[in-house]
Design a protein around this motif. Structure first.
Motif, PDB file in Angstrom:
ATOM      1  N   ILE A 159       0.841  -1.206   0.000  1.00  0.00           N
ATOM      2  CA  ILE A 159       0.000   0.000   0.000  1.00  0.00           C
ATOM      3  C   ILE A 159       0.874   1.253   0.000  1.00  0.00           C
ATOM      4  N   MET A 170       0.840   4.469  -2.352  1.00  0.00           N
ATOM      5  CA  MET A 170       0.539   5.779  -1.767  1.00  0.00           C
ATOM      6  C   MET A 170       1.653   6.797  -1.960  1.00  0.00           C
ATOM      7  N   MET A 171       2.870   6.283  -2.056  1.00  0.00           N
ATOM      8  CA  MET A 171       4.051   7.145  -1.984  1.00  0.00           C
ATOM      9  C   MET A 171       4.029   8.288  -3.011  1.00  0.00           C
ATOM     10  N   ALA A 172       3.935   7.921  -4.287  1.00  0.00           N
ATOM     11  CA  ALA A 172       4.038   8.953  -5.320  1.00  0.00           C
ATOM     12  C   ALA A 172       2.889   9.955  -5.260  1.00  0.00           C
ATOM     13  N   ASP A 226       3.773  12.237  -2.333  1.00  0.00           N
ATOM     14  CA  ASP A 226       4.976  13.049  -2.543  1.00  0.00           C
ATOM     15  C   ASP A 226       4.810  14.015  -3.709  1.00  0.00           C
ATOM     16  N   LEU A 227       4.149  13.569  -4.765  1.00  0.00           N
ATOM     17  CA  LEU A 227       4.194  14.332  -6.009  1.00  0.00           C
ATOM     18  C   LEU A 227       2.890  15.053  -6.331  1.00  0.00           C
ATOM     19  N   ALA A 235      -2.587  11.558   3.217  1.00  0.00           N
ATOM     20  CA  ALA A 235      -2.375  10.129   3.418  1.00  0.00           C
ATOM     21  C   ALA A 235      -3.691   9.376   3.250  1.00  0.00           C
ATOM     22  N   GLN A 236      -4.770   9.964   3.788  1.00  0.00           N
ATOM     23  CA  GLN A 236      -6.055   9.267   3.735  1.00  0.00           C
ATOM     24  C   GLN A 236      -6.543   9.127   2.292  1.00  0.00           C
ATOM     25  N   TYR A 247      -4.448   6.622   0.566  1.00  0.00           N
ATOM     26  CA  TYR A 247      -4.737   5.280   1.062  1.00  0.00           C
ATOM     27  C   TYR A 247      -6.049   4.763   0.461  1.00  0.00           C
ATOM     28  N   ASP A 248      -7.086   5.604   0.488  1.00  0.00           N
ATOM     29  CA  ASP A 248      -8.382   5.167  -0.031  1.00  0.00           C
ATOM     30  C   ASP A 248      -8.285   4.801  -1.509  1.00  0.00           C
ATOM     31  N   MET A 305      -6.293   1.562  -1.906  1.00  0.00           N
ATOM     32  CA  MET A 305      -7.048   0.354  -1.591  1.00  0.00           C
ATOM     33  C   MET A 305      -8.031   0.031  -2.709  1.00  0.00           C
TER      34      MET A 305
END
Lengths: 504, 98, 366
Positions: free
Chosen positions: C100, C104-106, C109-110, C115-116, C119-120, C123
């Motif tokens: 996950i 989520m990272m890119a 960051d970009l 985060a939420q 993340y959603d 997923m």
């Protein structure tokens, strides 16, 4: 390094002597000097006692060299050598403190000590003028009486309370030869130091004292670090080739210290002797303070070099990987050169040659040298770590739209860290232990303090044991800290969750 | 191709091994031309023949024509492949195959 | 409806010191295109993909993304790259992050997502690739097929306008290929623009609206799957589609080495396990048609091209003989015996003109 191995040997020898059982040794008896033909001799490193002995006693070329008087006496006691050849004030003091040894009745050769100066130094004539005056007015004799005497209370140095209008003398002296030059509770003590202070007062010059291994004294003159050096240094033709001597201030003799055959081990219990030894090592003259100071120096050098080296290493590593071809070649050569130079040699080169003519404290030179040394190793370690990260990782990040810089910090570096941290940990602990050689450039670190105490007490057990334990503790503390970091950055460590998110 | 030649009075036996094609047909032609005079019985043994091309067929046809005038020609030990060649080209009707 | 051009490739050349995988590539990719790039290995398929997102910058030529030149030295490369995701043969998931987190990272960051949000969205994507239960696993705990599906989800999280697939199933266990192709197939149905370098011909045929056949450093043939797979127009395309094995001999002298060619035909037969009968028939065609019939008409400077094409796919052998000079009428001009042998060795004999305008016989071997 050599010193460490050697210290370990002494440590073992001490353990043996502390045990109440002595193996009976079949010994030759020595009546005259000539009886010593073929015997096993020892002396201090860097002295000329070996050459002088060989000119007097036939077949006397079996010599072992030690760094401190204490080590020499330990070797004599444990029957590793038959005679310890050294100047008589030192031997007499040693014999007075160690009933197991005694001064052989026949001296090997008369000897004389002098202050040494760089070739052609004008300071030499000034010293000679004052020395002649002191000789005539009895000051010299007076000083001898005080420093060779038993009354410790009189052994106090002159305070530098004169104006010192004529400048400062940089004076390097040995520190392991009681009563000539040694270290007491509040710093350096000894006949030559007292004498040098008095001469400076006459010349109205300030004097700056620096402790230095005997073997490094001549080098410090030649590199211009010191204006004058001493350390019960015999005036010899050979030395005169490289330095100028002032007139002798002490007529001594070269004598043999031998085992005292009539000595019978006292009934002192093992516990008592350990108690006494402990007291001598830590309590007398507040010697524990020396240990604390030494420890702080060791920690200072380690911490500065550790942090500095991490940054320097990163810089070197980046230049090596990303720099233009000439830069890469230069960095590679630099790294290879430094990695193939023993750190003790590099340290001495830094101190006596690179910073030879710069007025910089030896402590800073030590920090700098260890920073560079650690940096070089760290650069290689970073590089190895970065190499383990597959190029595909970089490409994936770039393809997602990360800039090259973001790619490095977000993707490459964290993965490389998992590989280079354990190696870096080893590099760092090795570096901390290697700082024990800074005594070579007269930095008073933990190991040097241990040597000083050991030379005063003639006891190797506690100073070495405590030093070893302190290094053990420092190394373990660092290992623990680095272990924690390592675990923290292990992605699989801890509960698997996504931070800052309401999980589905 | 190897041509094994046996003369027994007026009977000539030629045993062919290998391939009778564009390059080897002239060899056979030369051997026949050299030895055919006075032969009343020409036997060709094809036991070792692997391949037969039109160039080879023409040499055989020419030999058959010669032998028609001075005796008879028999072909022996014809394998399946070679027999097929004779069938397709109609040679099977012209030649005496044992 | 006019098609919207997404990528324009103009005279792109990529040269390395020893090889030049791309000589001159020109094409336009439109929004909604699903293009499979096929061709023999070493013909620059992956290189083309890597040039498009400047992973390997072209030696010369220009590439435009929505009319913005990604090849321009002053372009905002990282911003242009965000418009096109890339899925690699070797997955290249970030090993230090969970599944996950990889996704989520890119976006965090970009794209500045929270985060939420990331993340959603992550997923949701994981559910579409069927891996929601693996969200907290690390890449090394997944199978190859799962890794590749996560990699696709990671790419989708950046909401790209198109995706470049560089042999997405080549590093997979054959049993895991299907699950990855299924995900790509679904993306195609949703209208995602994709450029897929692949060796999966059936997949390419099913899923694409265009096929690039790459060879000779260029897009050798560009057409619909039907055109390329059923009616390839150009020779190399045909060989590739038919998985043709070739043997070619050129005769330019009356004193050519007959025995050597005869041996080559035998060797060719052995190499591809052709039946002795077929080998015999090839020999017959070579000798009767080429040597006995056509060569004598060629004069002092003959120019005959004799080529055997064996299709692995259909297990059929075709011989093409191209010759200079005027067309030859077999039934009229050929020796009876030779003609009979030739007829027996073949199932069909056709005449044609080559791309160079020479006369050609095309014979299907029995």
């Amino acid at each position: 390094m050599q010193k460490k191995i050697f210290s370990l040997l002494i440590f073992l020898a001490t353990l043996l002597t502390l045990l109440p059982c002595f193996a009976a040794n079949e010994e030759k008896s020595f009546k005259t000097l000539n009886d010593f033909s073929g015997a096993r001799f020892s002396t201090l490193n860097g002295t000329v006692a070996d050459k002088l002995t060989q000119s007097v006693i036939p077949n006397s070329d079996n010599f072992v060299y030690y760094y401190t008087v204490a080590d020499g006496i330990m070797a004599l006691k444990s029957n590793k050598v038959d005679a310890f050849v050294l100047d008589d004030p030192i031997c007499r003091l040693a014999a007075a403190r160690n009933p197991e040894v005694m001064v052989f009745h026949e001296p090997v050769m008369p000897d004389q000590y002098g202050f040494a100066f760089p070739k052609g130094s004008p300071l030499r004539n000034k010293f000679n003028t004052v020395l002649r005056k002191f000789s005539e007015d009895g000051t010299l004799q007076n000083l001898r009486d005080i420093w060779l005497g038993a009354d410790e209370s009189k052994k106090v140095l002159l305070k530098q309370d004169w104006p010192g209008k004529n400048g400062t003398i940089r004076y390097y002296h040995d520190y392991l030869v009681e009563p000539i030059v040694y270290v007491g509770a509040d710093g350096p003590l000894g006949l030559e130091i007292d004498l040098a202070l008095r001469i400076a007062k006459e010349l109205d010059m300030k004097i700056e004292l620096t402790k230095c291994e005997f073997g490094g004294l001549i080098a410090s003159l030649q590199s211009g670090k010191a204006d004058v050096v001493s350390g019960s240094m015999s005036i010899t033709e050979e030395r005169k080739k490289s330095v100028d001597f002032a007139d002798s201030h002490y007529k001594a003799a070269l004598v043999l210290l031998v085992r005292n055959d009539s000595y019978v081990a006292s009934n002192e219990s093992f516990i008592d002797s350990v108690k006494a030894s402990f007291e001598k090592t830590f309590i007398v003259e507040n010697r524990w303070k020396l240990i604390v100071d030494g420890l702080l120096v060791t920690i200072l050098i380690s911490a500065c070099a550790g942090i500095g080296g991490l940054f320097l290493g990163f810089l070197l590593c980046m230049l090596k990987r990303e720099g233009s071809k000439p830069v890469r070649n230069f960095i590679n050569t630099f790294i290879r050169l430094l990695k193939s130079t023993p750190i003790v040699v590099f340290l001495m080169i830094a101190y006596y040659i690179i910073f030879g003519s710069v007025n910089i404290s030896a402590l800073w030179v030590a920090i700098l040298a260890f920073t560079i040394n650690f940096g070089v190793y760290a650069a290689e370690t970073y590089s190895t770590g970065l190499d383990t990260v597959d190029n595909g990782q970089r490409e994936a990040a770039l393809a997602l739209g990360y800039t090259p810089k973001q790619t490095f910090w977000k993707v490459i570096f964290p993965q490389a860290a998992r590989h280079f941290l354990p190696i870096l940990k080893g590099d760092f602990i090795a570096m901390v232990k290697e700082t024990s050689i800074v005594g070579y450039i007269s930095v008073q670190d933990l190991t040097m303090v241990s040597d000083i105490i050991h030379s005063r007490t003639m006891e190797a057990f506690f100073p070495l044991l405590v030093t070893a334990m302190i290094y053990l503790i420092i190394a373990n503390m660092l290992t623990t800290v680095l272990d924690i970091i390592e675990i923290k950055i292990d992605p699989k460590h801890g509960k698997r969750t996504v931070k800052g998110v309401k999980m589905q | 191709m190897i041509i094994d030649k046996q003369i027994n009075g007026s009977e000539l036996t030629l045993s062919l091994t290998g391939r009778l094609d564009t390059t080897t047909a002239p060899e056979l032609e030369a051997v026949i031309k050299e030895n055919i005079t006075g032969v009343t019985n020409l036997v060709m043994d094809f036991a070792g023949l692997e391949y037969l091309s039109s160039a080879g067929l023409r040499v055989i046809l020419s030999a058959q024509k010669t032998m028609n005038k001075q005796g008879e020609m028999v072909i022996r030990n014809v394998n399946e492949t070679i027999n097929e060649v004779f069938e397709i080209t109609g040679f099977i009707d012209i030649l005496t195959i044992e | 409806m006019t098609k919207q051009a997404l990528i324009k490739i103009s005279h792109v050349c990529k040269a390395y010191p020893n090889v030049t995988p791309l000589k001159d590539v020109n094409t336009t990719i439109y929004k909604g295109d699903v293009i499979s790039v096929i061709g023999p290995s070493g013909t620059g398929k992956s290189t083309l993909l890597r040039c498009i997102n400047m992973m390997d910058p072209p030696t010369s030529g220009d590439i435009y993304i929505n009319d913005e030149a990604i090849t321009a030295p002053n372009c905002q490369l990282h911003l242009l790259r965000r418009k096109m995701g890339m899925v690699f043969q070797s997955f290249n998931l970030f090993n230090h992050k969970t599944v996950i987190e990889n996704i989520m990272m890119a976006p965090m960051d970009l794209l500045g997502k929270s985060a939420q949000e990331a993340y959603d969205k992550g997923m949701e994507l994981l559910r579409t690739v069927g891996l929601a239960d693996k969200a907290l696993n690390f890449p090394d705990e997944l199978s190859g097929g799962q890794k590749q599906r996560v990699a696709i989800a990671r790419t989708l999280a950046m909401e790209p306008e198109m995706i470049l697939f560089d042999e997405p199933t080549s590093a997979l266990d054959p049993t895991k290929v299907g699950e990855v192709l299924e995900v790509i197939r679904e993306l195609a149905q949703k209208g995602m623009t994709m450029l897929i370098v692949t060796h999966e011909m059936n997949f390419a045929k099913d899923v694409s609206n265009r096929i690039f056949y790459m060879d000779q450093g260029e897009i050798y043939e560009d057409g619909t799957p039907e055109q390329i797979f059923e009616h390839p127009q150009r020779e190399l395309t045909r060989h590739f589609i038919m998985r043709t094995k070739l043997m070619e001999e050129i005769i330019t002298s009356k004193d050519f080495d007959f025995i050597a060619i005869r041996n080559n035909i035998d060797q060719f037969g052995k190499k591809y396990l052709l039946s002795p009968k077929s080998v015999h028939n090839m020999q017959v065609v070579f000798e009767e048609l080429c040597v006995q019939t056509l060569l004598p008409y060629q004069g002092e400077a003959p120019n005959l091209q004799f080529r055997i094409e064996y299709s692995d796919k259909t297990n059929s052998i075709q011989i093409r003989i191209a010759y200079s000079g005027k067309a030859f009428e077999l039934e009229e001009d050929m020796d009876m015996i030779s003609y009979a042998l030739l007829k027996n060795a073949t199932t069909s004999i056709k005449t044609a003109l080559t791309e160079n305008g020479e006369n050609e016989f095309i014979l299907d071997i029995k």
